[in-house]
Motif scaffolding. Structure first.
Motif, PDB file in Angstrom:
ATOM      1  N   GLY A  52     -38.816  -2.845 -35.751  1.00 57.85           N
ATOM      2  CA  GLY A  52     -37.935  -2.330 -34.706  1.00 57.85           C
ATOM      3  C   GLY A  52     -38.258  -2.926 -33.346  1.00 57.85           C
ATOM      4  N   TRP A  53     -39.559  -3.082 -33.046  1.00 66.00           N
ATOM      5  CA  TRP A  53     -39.972  -3.724 -31.792  1.00 66.00           C
ATOM      6  C   TRP A  53     -39.455  -5.159 -31.729  1.00 66.00           C
ATOM      7  N   VAL A  54     -39.616  -5.900 -32.807  1.00 66.87           N
ATOM      8  CA  VAL A  54     -39.169  -7.292 -32.840  1.00 66.87           C
ATOM      9  C   VAL A  54     -37.643  -7.363 -32.727  1.00 66.87           C
ATOM     10  N   GLU A  55     -36.954  -6.439 -33.390  1.00 68.26           N
ATOM     11  CA  GLU A  55     -35.491  -6.388 -33.260  1.00 68.26           C
ATOM     12  C   GLU A  55     -35.083  -6.142 -31.811  1.00 68.26           C
ATOM     13  N   SER A  56     -35.834  -5.296 -31.097  1.00 60.26           N
ATOM     14  CA  SER A  56     -35.495  -5.019 -29.703  1.00 60.26           C
ATOM     15  C   SER A  56     -35.694  -6.258 -28.834  1.00 60.26           C
ATOM     16  N   LEU A  57     -36.735  -7.040 -29.106  1.00 59.48           N
ATOM     17  CA  LEU A  57     -36.943  -8.283 -28.372  1.00 59.48           C
ATOM     18  C   LEU A  57     -35.807  -9.260 -28.630  1.00 59.48           C
ATOM     19  N   ALA A  58     -35.407  -9.358 -29.888  1.00 65.09           N
ATOM     20  CA  ALA A  58     -34.315 -10.267 -30.240  1.00 65.09           C
ATOM     21  C   ALA A  58     -33.011  -9.835 -29.590  1.00 65.09           C
ATOM     22  N   LEU A  59     -32.753  -8.536 -29.561  1.00 68.32           N
ATOM     23  CA  LEU A  59     -31.514  -8.038 -28.963  1.00 68.32           C
ATOM     24  C   LEU A  59     -31.519  -8.270 -27.456  1.00 68.32           C
ATOM     25  N   ALA A  60     -32.666  -8.100 -26.814  1.00 65.64           N
ATOM     26  CA  ALA A  60     -32.755  -8.349 -25.373  1.00 65.64           C
ATOM     27  C   ALA A  60     -32.468  -9.816 -25.065  1.00 65.64           C
ATOM     28  N   ALA A  61     -33.032 -10.720 -25.860  1.00 64.43           N
ATOM     29  CA  ALA A  61     -32.782 -12.145 -25.645  1.00 64.43           C
ATOM     30  C   ALA A  61     -31.305 -12.470 -25.846  1.00 64.43           C
ATOM     31  N   HIS A  62     -30.714 -11.878 -26.872  1.00 64.96           N
ATOM     32  CA  HIS A  62     -29.291 -12.091 -27.161  1.00 64.96           C
ATOM     33  C   HIS A  62     -28.421 -11.541 -26.030  1.00 64.96           C
ATOM     34  N   ALA A  63     -28.728 -10.323 -25.570  1.00 63.09           N
ATOM     35  CA  ALA A  63     -27.918  -9.705 -24.517  1.00 63.09           C
ATOM     36  C   ALA A  63     -28.013 -10.492 -23.216  1.00 63.09           C
ATOM     37  N   ARG A  64     -29.207 -10.952 -22.860  1.00 64.14           N
ATOM     38  CA  ARG A  64     -29.366 -11.732 -21.627  1.00 64.14           C
ATOM     39  C   ARG A  64     -28.530 -13.012 -21.686  1.00 64.14           C
ATOM     40  N   ARG A  65     -28.441 -13.584 -22.866  1.00 64.79           N
ATOM     41  CA  ARG A  65     -27.709 -14.848 -22.992  1.00 64.79           C
ATOM     42  C   ARG A  65     -26.213 -14.656 -22.810  1.00 64.79           C
ATOM     43  N   TRP A  66     -25.679 -13.530 -23.330  1.00 64.57           N
ATOM     44  CA  TRP A  66     -24.225 -13.382 -23.390  1.00 64.57           C
ATOM     45  C   TRP A  66     -23.642 -12.459 -22.322  1.00 64.57           C
ATOM     46  N   ALA A  67     -24.463 -11.683 -21.656  1.00 68.24           N
ATOM     47  CA  ALA A  67     -23.931 -10.747 -20.657  1.00 68.24           C
ATOM     48  C   ALA A  67     -23.437 -11.481 -19.416  1.00 68.24           C
ATOM     49  N   ASP A  96     -48.011   6.848 -38.763  1.00 66.19           N
ATOM     50  CA  ASP A  96     -46.828   6.728 -39.617  1.00 66.19           C
ATOM     51  C   ASP A  96     -46.218   5.341 -39.578  1.00 66.19           C
ATOM     52  N   GLY A  97     -46.914   4.356 -38.987  1.00 66.97           N
ATOM     53  CA  GLY A  97     -46.423   2.985 -38.939  1.00 66.97           C
ATOM     54  C   GLY A  97     -45.579   2.662 -37.728  1.00 66.97           C
ATOM     55  N   ALA A  98     -45.374   3.625 -36.834  1.00 66.27           N
ATOM     56  CA  ALA A  98     -44.578   3.377 -35.639  1.00 66.27           C
ATOM     57  C   ALA A  98     -45.314   2.429 -34.691  1.00 66.27           C
ATOM     58  N   PHE A  99     -44.534   1.648 -33.949  1.00 67.02           N
ATOM     59  CA  PHE A  99     -45.067   0.760 -32.920  1.00 67.02           C
ATOM     60  C   PHE A  99     -44.954   1.490 -31.584  1.00 67.02           C
ATOM     61  N   GLY A 100     -46.080   1.615 -30.858  1.00 66.67           N
ATOM     62  CA  GLY A 100     -46.009   2.366 -29.617  1.00 66.67           C
ATOM     63  C   GLY A 100     -47.110   2.011 -28.662  1.00 66.67           C
ATOM     64  N   ILE A 101     -47.294   2.862 -27.653  1.00 70.64           N
ATOM     65  CA  ILE A 101     -48.319   2.640 -26.646  1.00 70.64           C
ATOM     66  C   ILE A 101     -49.295   3.816 -26.641  1.00 70.64           C
ATOM     67  N   ASP A 102     -50.565   3.486 -26.430  1.00 71.95           N
ATOM     68  CA  ASP A 102     -51.612   4.494 -26.307  1.00 71.95           C
ATOM     69  C   ASP A 102     -51.904   4.638 -24.824  1.00 71.95           C
ATOM     70  N   ALA A 103     -51.160   5.510 -24.156  1.00 68.23           N
ATOM     71  CA  ALA A 103     -51.291   5.727 -22.723  1.00 68.23           C
ATOM     72  C   ALA A 103     -52.096   7.004 -22.497  1.00 68.23           C
ATOM     73  N   ASP A 104     -51.597   7.922 -21.667  1.00 73.19           N
ATOM     74  CA  ASP A 104     -52.274   9.208 -21.540  1.00 73.19           C
ATOM     75  C   ASP A 104     -52.260   9.936 -22.880  1.00 73.19           C
ATOM     76  N   HIS A 105     -51.263   9.633 -23.688  1.00 72.40           N
ATOM     77  CA  HIS A 105     -51.220  10.107 -25.070  1.00 72.40           C
ATOM     78  C   HIS A 105     -50.376   9.127 -25.879  1.00 72.40           C
ATOM     79  N   SER A 128     -41.093   1.210 -36.371  1.00 70.44           N
ATOM     80  CA  SER A 128     -41.881   0.180 -37.043  1.00 70.44           C
ATOM     81  C   SER A 128     -42.016  -1.028 -36.132  1.00 70.44           C
ATOM     82  N   THR A 129     -42.899  -1.950 -36.509  1.00 70.99           N
ATOM     83  CA  THR A 129     -43.028  -3.203 -35.763  1.00 70.99           C
ATOM     84  C   THR A 129     -41.752  -4.011 -35.861  1.00 70.99           C
TER      85      THR A 129
END
Length: 221
Positions: free
Chosen positions: A134-149, A115-124, A131-132
């Protein structure tokens, strides 16, 4: 990777991202030489892979292929470079394709699901973000949060599972499925559930709490 593989910092990030993520990709992303996977179309069709699935992987490659971003704060940094490859699956189970090679040897890989989701192929199969983007947004938010927290707290296992998110609201742009970000009065919380779910290992659940944020730290970008 050689000097010839590296093209340049991205002058413009992929469309459809928030301003924060767009700035993150443009400032910190590098576009490497993108592989042309459409040249494998005939061979892949010969192995029974539907043309529509080949085109889906190629569309991913057109938008994201060759994009190298700074390491994620979890999942051993995430894919080294976003890069599609041969789809795998069946009509009954659905088709997926790799999203890029891991940075280190790991027990799972990064995959784009049916369905276009970005994920991991682990035990399942475990979708992390819808979406991808969303993954990129999460990386950007982590970088932003680390800078300002003003402070960062990491919780694992039972401590992370017991975290009370009452009074917090989900951050929609990360399109969280198994993973998610939450925004509170003066803090942001990243909840990384993918390994715990995908590996059936609840001890791998991890939460990162970015505290002491002002209005810009919470909403900036």
């Amino acid at each position: 990777m050689t000097a010839d593989d590296c093209l340049s910092p991205l002058p413009v990030g992929p469309a459809g991202l928030s301003r924060r993520a767009q700035s993150f990709v443009e400032a910190d992303g590098i576009r490497l030489r993108r592989r042309d996977i459409r040249r494998h179309r005939d061979a892949w069709i010969g192995h029974g892979i539907p043309d529509a699935e080949i085109e889906r992987a190629a569309a991913f490659q057109d938008r994201w292929g060759g994009l190298a971003l700074p390491p994620a704060p979890f999942y051993e940094g995430g894919p080294r470079v976003l890069d599609a490859d041969c789809p795998e699956g069946s009509a009954a189970e659905g088709w997926s394709f790799p999203a890029g090679d891991c940075r280190v040897s790991m027990a799972y890989g990064f995959v784009i699901g049916p369905d276009g989701a970005f994920g991991i192929d682990a035990d399942h199969w475990t979708p992390l973000h819808a979406s991808t983007a969303g993954w990129v947004e999460s990386l950007a938010l982590a970088a932003h949060a680390r800078r300002w927290a003003k402070n960062v707290t990491r919780l694992r296992g039972e401590a992370a599972a017991a975290l009370d998110l009452g009074g917090y609201e989900p951050v929609p742009e990360v399109q969280g499925v198994t993973d998610a970000w939450w925004r509170g009065k003066d803090s942001l919380v990243a909840l990384y559930r993918g390994e715990a779910v995908g590996l059936d290992a609840p001890q791998c659940l991890e939460a990162h709490i970015y505290g002491g944020l002002d209005a810009w730290g919470l909403h900036g970008g």
